[in-house]
Design a protein around this motif. Structure first.
Motif, PDB file in Angstrom:
ATOM      1  N   LEU A  82       7.356  -8.691 -18.912  1.00 55.58           N
ATOM      2  CA  LEU A  82       6.962  -7.659 -17.963  1.00 55.58           C
ATOM      3  C   LEU A  82       6.752  -8.364 -16.639  1.00 55.58           C
ATOM      4  O   LEU A  82       5.943  -9.285 -16.543  1.00 55.58           O
ATOM      5  N   VAL A  83       7.480  -7.927 -15.617  1.00 53.79           N
ATOM      6  CA  VAL A  83       7.403  -8.589 -14.315  1.00 53.79           C
ATOM      7  C   VAL A  83       6.988  -7.568 -13.271  1.00 53.79           C
ATOM      8  O   VAL A  83       7.702  -6.593 -13.008  1.00 53.79           O
ATOM      9  N   GLU A  84       5.822  -7.822 -12.667  1.00 54.35           N
ATOM     10  CA  GLU A  84       5.310  -6.933 -11.634  1.00 54.35           C
ATOM     11  C   GLU A  84       5.801  -7.394 -10.265  1.00 54.35           C
ATOM     12  O   GLU A  84       6.038  -8.579 -10.032  1.00 54.35           O
ATOM     13  N   SER A  85       5.898  -6.440  -9.352  1.00 56.07           N
ATOM     14  CA  SER A  85       6.212  -6.744  -7.958  1.00 56.07           C
ATOM     15  C   SER A  85       5.615  -5.665  -7.077  1.00 56.07           C
ATOM     16  O   SER A  85       5.185  -4.606  -7.571  1.00 56.07           O
ATOM     17  N   GLY A  86       5.579  -5.945  -5.780  1.00 57.06           N
ATOM     18  CA  GLY A  86       5.127  -4.946  -4.817  1.00 57.06           C
ATOM     19  C   GLY A  86       3.716  -5.154  -4.311  1.00 57.06           C
ATOM     20  O   GLY A  86       3.262  -4.412  -3.432  1.00 57.06           O
ATOM     21  N   GLY A  87       3.009  -6.129  -4.848  1.00 56.45           N
ATOM     22  CA  GLY A  87       1.671  -6.390  -4.346  1.00 56.45           C
ATOM     23  C   GLY A  87       1.714  -7.025  -2.968  1.00 56.45           C
ATOM     24  O   GLY A  87       2.774  -7.337  -2.441  1.00 56.45           O
ATOM     25  N   GLY A  88       0.549  -7.175  -2.391  1.00 54.13           N
ATOM     26  CA  GLY A  88       0.477  -7.793  -1.068  1.00 54.13           C
ATOM     27  C   GLY A  88      -0.761  -7.359  -0.336  1.00 54.13           C
ATOM     28  O   GLY A  88      -1.753  -6.944  -0.941  1.00 54.13           O
ATOM     29  N   LEU A  89      -0.674  -7.455   0.969  1.00 53.77           N
ATOM     30  CA  LEU A  89      -1.805  -7.137   1.844  1.00 53.77           C
ATOM     31  C   LEU A  89      -1.571  -5.793   2.512  1.00 53.77           C
ATOM     32  O   LEU A  89      -0.480  -5.528   3.014  1.00 53.77           O
ATOM     33  N   ALA A  90      -2.595  -4.955   2.500  1.00 54.75           N
ATOM     34  CA  ALA A  90      -2.522  -3.657   3.164  1.00 54.75           C
ATOM     35  C   ALA A  90      -3.836  -3.394   3.885  1.00 54.75           C
ATOM     36  O   ALA A  90      -4.880  -3.936   3.502  1.00 54.75           O
ATOM     37  N   GLN A  91      -3.775  -2.568   4.892  1.00 58.62           N
ATOM     38  CA  GLN A  91      -4.990  -2.154   5.571  1.00 58.62           C
ATOM     39  C   GLN A  91      -5.586  -0.937   4.864  1.00 58.62           C
ATOM     40  O   GLN A  91      -4.882  -0.190   4.188  1.00 58.62           O
ATOM     41  N   ALA A  92      -6.871  -0.768   5.025  1.00 54.30           N
ATOM     42  CA  ALA A  92      -7.523   0.413   4.471  1.00 54.30           C
ATOM     43  C   ALA A  92      -6.823   1.667   4.997  1.00 54.30           C
ATOM     44  O   ALA A  92      -6.517   1.757   6.193  1.00 54.30           O
ATOM     45  N   GLY A  93      -6.575   2.589   4.095  1.00 53.92           N
ATOM     46  CA  GLY A  93      -5.843   3.795   4.448  1.00 53.92           C
ATOM     47  C   GLY A  93      -4.342   3.686   4.272  1.00 53.92           C
ATOM     48  O   GLY A  93      -3.635   4.698   4.345  1.00 53.92           O
ATOM     49  N   GLY A  94      -3.880   2.481   4.023  1.00 52.66           N
ATOM     50  CA  GLY A  94      -2.445   2.261   3.861  1.00 52.66           C
ATOM     51  C   GLY A  94      -1.971   2.502   2.447  1.00 52.66           C
ATOM     52  O   GLY A  94      -2.723   2.998   1.590  1.00 52.66           O
ATOM     53  N   SER A  95      -0.716   2.130   2.208  1.00 52.00           N
ATOM     54  CA  SER A  95      -0.084   2.377   0.912  1.00 52.00           C
ATOM     55  C   SER A  95       0.655   1.141   0.433  1.00 52.00           C
ATOM     56  O   SER A  95       1.127   0.323   1.231  1.00 52.00           O
ATOM     57  N   LEU A  96       0.757   1.029  -0.867  1.00 47.91           N
ATOM     58  CA  LEU A  96       1.590   0.043  -1.528  1.00 47.91           C
ATOM     59  C   LEU A  96       2.185   0.684  -2.769  1.00 47.91           C
ATOM     60  O   LEU A  96       1.589   1.604  -3.351  1.00 47.91           O
ATOM     61  N   LEU A 115      -5.503   3.491   0.448  1.00 48.38           N
ATOM     62  CA  LEU A 115      -6.120   2.310  -0.150  1.00 48.38           C
ATOM     63  C   LEU A 115      -7.477   2.008   0.473  1.00 48.38           C
ATOM     64  O   LEU A 115      -7.704   2.255   1.669  1.00 48.38           O
ATOM     65  N   LYS A 116      -8.354   1.475  -0.365  1.00 51.65           N
ATOM     66  CA  LYS A 116      -9.699   1.102   0.059  1.00 51.65           C
ATOM     67  C   LYS A 116      -9.921  -0.387  -0.234  1.00 51.65           C
ATOM     68  O   LYS A 116      -9.292  -0.933  -1.152  1.00 51.65           O
ATOM     69  N   PRO A 117     -10.820  -1.037   0.483  1.00 49.51           N
ATOM     70  CA  PRO A 117     -11.095  -2.452   0.190  1.00 49.51           C
ATOM     71  C   PRO A 117     -11.487  -2.676  -1.271  1.00 49.51           C
ATOM     72  O   PRO A 117     -11.166  -3.731  -1.833  1.00 49.51           O
ATOM     73  N   GLU A 118     -12.134  -1.711  -1.877  1.00 50.06           N
ATOM     74  CA  GLU A 118     -12.547  -1.881  -3.273  1.00 50.06           C
ATOM     75  C   GLU A 118     -11.375  -1.802  -4.254  1.00 50.06           C
ATOM     76  O   GLU A 118     -11.561  -2.025  -5.452  1.00 50.06           O
TER      77      GLU A 118
END
Length: 125
Positions: free
Chosen positions: A4-18, A85-88
């Motif tokens: 199982l290989v995950e992808s798409g993670g990273g850094l986002a700002q609050a309110g953003g999307s991934l 998205l939220k920091p939590e």
């Protein structure tokens, strides 16, 4: 044999999307339930969302209305669309496959509770 290989993670700002993706590779015959879990530093791994082969879904209360889980059975892939998205939400996100049936040589095998390696999601305020 099976990964199982995950992808798409990273850094986002609050309110953003991934959008996270998890592809199961190998000689897979069928996967029943698939899910996303997450684990923040110093905390236990918790269920975020799950989806059955028939696409029945279940969400943690903390992500309801913001995250959407989906899957493509033909591609052995599960997705997690994360909005607002939220920091939590910062954590390592893990893909999980339960009752994964695959061929190995001349045998048919079923693995329970199969995990990916995880992908980091960081949300800044």
């Amino acid at each position: 044999q099976v990964q199982l290989v995950e992808s798409g993670g990273g850094l986002a700002q609050a309110g953003g999307s991934l959008r996270l993706s998890c592809v199961a590779s190998g000689r897979i015959i069928q996967i029943n339930d698939m899910a996303w879990y997450r684990q923040a530093p110093g905390k236990q791994r918790d269920l975020v969302a799950s989806i059955s082969r028939g696409r029945s879904t279940n969400y943690a209360d903390s992500v309801k209305g913001r995250f959407t889980i989906s899957r493509d059975n033909a591609k052995n892939t599960v997705y997690l669309q994360m909005n607002s998205l939220k920091p939590e939400d910062t954590a390592v996100y893990y893909c999980n496959a339960d009752r994964l049936t695959y061929s190995s040589g001349s045998s048919i095998r079923t693995s329970y509770n199969y995990w990916g390696q995880g992908t980091q999601v960081t949300v800044s305020s």
